[in-house]
Design a protein around this motif. Structure first.
Motif, PDB file in Angstrom:
ATOM      1  N   HIS A   1       6.565  -7.173 -33.196  1.00 17.39           N
ATOM      2  CA  HIS A   1       5.623  -7.603 -34.233  1.00 17.39           C
ATOM      3  C   HIS A   1       6.249  -8.713 -35.091  1.00 17.39           C
ATOM      4  CE1 HIS A   1       2.296  -7.218 -37.027  1.00 17.39           C
ATOM      5  NE2 HIS A   1       3.123  -6.954 -38.018  1.00 17.39           N
ATOM      6  N   ALA A   2       7.502  -8.547 -35.439  1.00 18.07           N
ATOM      7  CA  ALA A   2       8.205  -9.558 -36.244  1.00 18.07           C
ATOM      8  C   ALA A   2       8.290 -10.884 -35.495  1.00 18.07           C
ATOM      9  CB  ALA A   2       9.604  -9.059 -36.603  1.00 18.07           C
ATOM     10  N   GLN A   3       8.617 -10.833 -34.222  1.00 19.78           N
ATOM     11  CA  GLN A   3       8.709 -12.060 -33.435  1.00 19.78           C
ATOM     12  C   GLN A   3       7.345 -12.725 -33.312  1.00 19.78           C
ATOM     13  OE1 GLN A   3      11.560 -13.612 -32.240  1.00 19.78           O
ATOM     14  NE2 GLN A   3      12.386 -12.111 -33.667  1.00 19.78           N
TER      15      GLN A   3
ATOM     16  N   ILE B   1      14.176  -6.594 -40.242  1.00 28.13           N
ATOM     17  CA  ILE B   1      12.988  -6.933 -39.463  1.00 28.13           C
ATOM     18  C   ILE B   1      11.784  -7.086 -40.396  1.00 28.13           C
ATOM     19  CG2 ILE B   1      11.377  -6.093 -37.712  1.00 28.13           C
ATOM     20  CD1 ILE B   1      13.842  -4.776 -36.321  1.00 28.13           C
ATOM     21  N   MET B   2      11.659  -6.207 -41.373  1.00 28.35           N
ATOM     22  CA  MET B   2      10.567  -6.332 -42.339  1.00 28.35           C
ATOM     23  C   MET B   2      10.707  -7.619 -43.150  1.00 28.35           C
ATOM     24  SD  MET B   2       8.494  -3.915 -41.771  1.00 28.35           S
ATOM     25  CE  MET B   2       7.438  -4.085 -43.202  1.00 28.35           C
ATOM     26  N   GLY B   3      11.945  -8.027 -43.437  1.00 29.32           N
ATOM     27  CA  GLY B   3      12.176  -9.298 -44.114  1.00 29.32           C
ATOM     28  C   GLY B   3      11.715 -10.467 -43.267  1.00 29.32           C
ATOM     29  N   LEU B   4      11.953 -10.384 -41.968  1.00 27.78           N
ATOM     30  CA  LEU B   4      11.498 -11.410 -41.035  1.00 27.78           C
ATOM     31  C   LEU B   4       9.977 -11.480 -41.035  1.00 27.78           C
ATOM     32  CD1 LEU B   4      12.096 -13.466 -38.775  1.00 27.78           C
ATOM     33  CD2 LEU B   4      12.310 -11.540 -37.198  1.00 27.78           C
ATOM     34  N   ILE B   5       9.323 -10.345 -41.005  1.00 29.70           N
ATOM     35  CA  ILE B   5       7.857 -10.294 -41.040  1.00 29.70           C
ATOM     36  C   ILE B   5       7.336 -10.880 -42.357  1.00 29.70           C
ATOM     37  CG2 ILE B   5       5.860  -8.744 -41.174  1.00 29.70           C
ATOM     38  CD1 ILE B   5       7.428  -6.884 -39.209  1.00 29.70           C
ATOM     39  N   SER B   6       7.951 -10.493 -43.455  1.00 31.16           N
ATOM     40  CA  SER B   6       7.517 -10.947 -44.773  1.00 31.16           C
ATOM     41  C   SER B   6       7.668 -12.464 -44.928  1.00 31.16           C
ATOM     42  CB  SER B   6       8.317 -10.233 -45.854  1.00 31.16           C
ATOM     43  OG  SER B   6       7.965 -10.696 -47.127  1.00 31.16           O
ATOM     44  N   SER B   7       8.831 -12.988 -44.586  1.00 30.66           N
ATOM     45  CA  SER B   7       9.061 -14.431 -44.704  1.00 30.66           C
ATOM     46  C   SER B   7       8.122 -15.212 -43.798  1.00 30.66           C
ATOM     47  CB  SER B   7      10.510 -14.777 -44.353  1.00 30.66           C
ATOM     48  OG  SER B   7      11.389 -14.237 -45.293  1.00 30.66           O
ATOM     49  N   SER B   8       7.932 -14.713 -42.594  1.00 27.50           N
ATOM     50  CA  SER B   8       7.045 -15.390 -41.648  1.00 27.50           C
ATOM     51  C   SER B   8       5.608 -15.382 -42.141  1.00 27.50           C
ATOM     52  CB  SER B   8       7.110 -14.715 -40.278  1.00 27.50           C
ATOM     53  OG  SER B   8       8.405 -14.811 -39.732  1.00 27.50           O
ATOM     54  N   GLY B   9       5.162 -14.245 -42.632  1.00 29.20           N
ATOM     55  CA  GLY B   9       3.792 -14.139 -43.134  1.00 29.20           C
ATOM     56  C   GLY B   9       3.556 -15.042 -44.329  1.00 29.20           C
ATOM     57  N   GLU B  10       4.522 -15.095 -45.238  1.00 23.25           N
ATOM     58  CA  GLU B  10       4.399 -15.982 -46.399  1.00 23.25           C
ATOM     59  C   GLU B  10       4.414 -17.441 -45.975  1.00 23.25           C
ATOM     60  OE1 GLU B  10       6.657 -15.115 -50.026  1.00 23.25           O
ATOM     61  OE2 GLU B  10       7.181 -13.197 -49.100  1.00 23.25           O
ATOM     62  N   SER B  11       5.240 -17.770 -44.989  1.00 19.33           N
ATOM     63  CA  SER B  11       5.297 -19.136 -44.473  1.00 19.33           C
ATOM     64  C   SER B  11       3.939 -19.551 -43.917  1.00 19.33           C
ATOM     65  CB  SER B  11       6.372 -19.244 -43.383  1.00 19.33           C
ATOM     66  OG  SER B  11       6.335 -20.520 -42.780  1.00 19.33           O
ATOM     67  N   ARG B  12       3.354 -18.695 -43.121  1.00 25.38           N
ATOM     68  CA  ARG B  12       2.043 -18.991 -42.530  1.00 25.38           C
ATOM     69  C   ARG B  12       0.986 -19.126 -43.623  1.00 25.38           C
ATOM     70  NH1 ARG B  12       1.371 -14.691 -39.519  1.00 25.38           N
ATOM     71  NH2 ARG B  12      -0.053 -13.722 -40.969  1.00 25.38           N
ATOM     72  N   ALA B  13       1.019 -18.252 -44.611  1.00 25.00           N
ATOM     73  CA  ALA B  13       0.048 -18.303 -45.709  1.00 25.00           C
ATOM     74  C   ALA B  13       0.158 -19.612 -46.481  1.00 25.00           C
ATOM     75  CB  ALA B  13       0.247 -17.107 -46.642  1.00 25.00           C
ATOM     76  N   LYS B  14       1.369 -20.058 -46.765  1.00 25.22           N
ATOM     77  CA  LYS B  14       1.563 -21.329 -47.477  1.00 25.22           C
ATOM     78  C   LYS B  14       1.040 -22.502 -46.649  1.00 25.22           C
ATOM     79  CE  LYS B  14       3.747 -19.950 -51.205  1.00 25.22           C
ATOM     80  NZ  LYS B  14       3.185 -20.082 -52.539  1.00 25.22           N
ATOM     81  N   ALA B  15       1.243 -22.455 -45.341  1.00 29.00           N
ATOM     82  CA  ALA B  15       0.746 -23.523 -44.475  1.00 29.00           C
ATOM     83  C   ALA B  15      -0.779 -23.590 -44.541  1.00 29.00           C
ATOM     84  CB  ALA B  15       1.226 -23.312 -43.042  1.00 29.00           C
TER      85      ALA B  15
ATOM     86  N   MET C   1      14.068   4.056 -44.081  1.00 21.83           N
ATOM     87  CA  MET C   1      14.123   2.821 -43.330  1.00 21.83           C
ATOM     88  C   MET C   1      15.591   2.397 -43.229  1.00 21.83           C
ATOM     89  SD  MET C   1      12.124  -0.801 -44.050  1.00 21.83           S
ATOM     90  CE  MET C   1      10.551  -0.014 -44.089  1.00 21.83           C
ATOM     91  N   ASN C   2      16.062   2.162 -41.990  1.00 18.76           N
ATOM     92  CA  ASN C   2      17.458   1.764 -41.825  1.00 18.76           C
ATOM     93  C   ASN C   2      17.629   0.258 -42.064  1.00 18.76           C
ATOM     94  OD1 ASN C   2      16.974   0.290 -39.397  1.00 18.76           O
ATOM     95  ND2 ASN C   2      17.073   2.176 -38.212  1.00 18.76           N
ATOM     96  N   GLU C   3      18.871  -0.190 -42.061  1.00 22.92           N
ATOM     97  CA  GLU C   3      19.186  -1.591 -42.372  1.00 22.92           C
ATOM     98  C   GLU C   3      18.528  -2.562 -41.397  1.00 22.92           C
ATOM     99  OE1 GLU C   3      20.377  -4.461 -44.782  1.00 22.92           O
ATOM    100  OE2 GLU C   3      20.683  -2.328 -45.194  1.00 22.92           O
ATOM    101  N   SER C   4      18.531  -2.237 -40.126  1.00 22.52           N
ATOM    102  CA  SER C   4      17.911  -3.099 -39.118  1.00 22.52           C
ATOM    103  C   SER C   4      16.410  -3.235 -39.372  1.00 22.52           C
ATOM    104  CB  SER C   4      18.159  -2.528 -37.721  1.00 22.52           C
ATOM    105  OG  SER C   4      17.554  -3.337 -36.743  1.00 22.52           O
ATOM    106  N   GLU C   5      15.764  -2.137 -39.683  1.00 24.14           N
ATOM    107  CA  GLU C   5      14.321  -2.172 -39.975  1.00 24.14           C
ATOM    108  C   GLU C   5      14.030  -2.982 -41.235  1.00 24.14           C
ATOM    109  OE1 GLU C   5      12.950   2.087 -38.020  1.00 24.14           O
ATOM    110  OE2 GLU C   5      13.741   2.050 -40.068  1.00 24.14           O
ATOM    111  N   LYS C   6      14.910  -2.911 -42.223  1.00 22.87           N
ATOM    112  CA  LYS C   6      14.738  -3.698 -43.448  1.00 22.87           C
ATOM    113  C   LYS C   6      14.810  -5.193 -43.138  1.00 22.87           C
ATOM    114  CE  LYS C   6      16.518  -0.289 -46.694  1.00 22.87           C
ATOM    115  NZ  LYS C   6      17.617   0.066 -47.595  1.00 22.87           N
TER     116      LYS C   6
END
Length: 105
Positions: free
Chosen positions: A76-78, A8-22, A1-6
């Protein structure tokens, strides 16, 4: 996994956790635990800020000439990010409505 993909995965992870907390905050309202609901919304907002910072950095880099590849992972991240923001905003309003209704009773 390259730096850009990492990132993007961070964006997905933070967003998913944000939604879950809501959604956890909304569940807390079922038991009229508004203190917990507000705390969970704050946690959701902090995670959303993390996601926003990743997205903003990527936009700034692209404006600086470092072209970001738009692929299915980025789309997907967006999608996750937009859904998390909308969920939190809507849940925040629902909690205000339920909280004010409970205060009237």
């Amino acid at each position: 996994m390259n730096e850009s993909e990492k990132r993007i995965m961070g964006l997905i992870s933070s967003s998913g956790e944000s939604r879950a907390k809501a959604f956890e905050a909304l569940q807390a309202v079922r038991t009229h635990n508004y203190e917990s609901a507000h705390k969970l919304l704050e946690e959701s907002q902090k995670l959303d800020i993390d996601a926003h910072n990743v997205q903003t950095k990527m936009i700034q880099e692209e404006l600086g000439g470092n072209k970001i590849e738009v692929n299915l992972l980025m789309a997907h991240a967006q999608d996750h990010y937009m859904t998390a923001q909308l969920s939190r905003d809507l849940i925040e309003e629902l909690i205000k409505i339920f909280e004010s209704r409970d205060m009237e009773e």
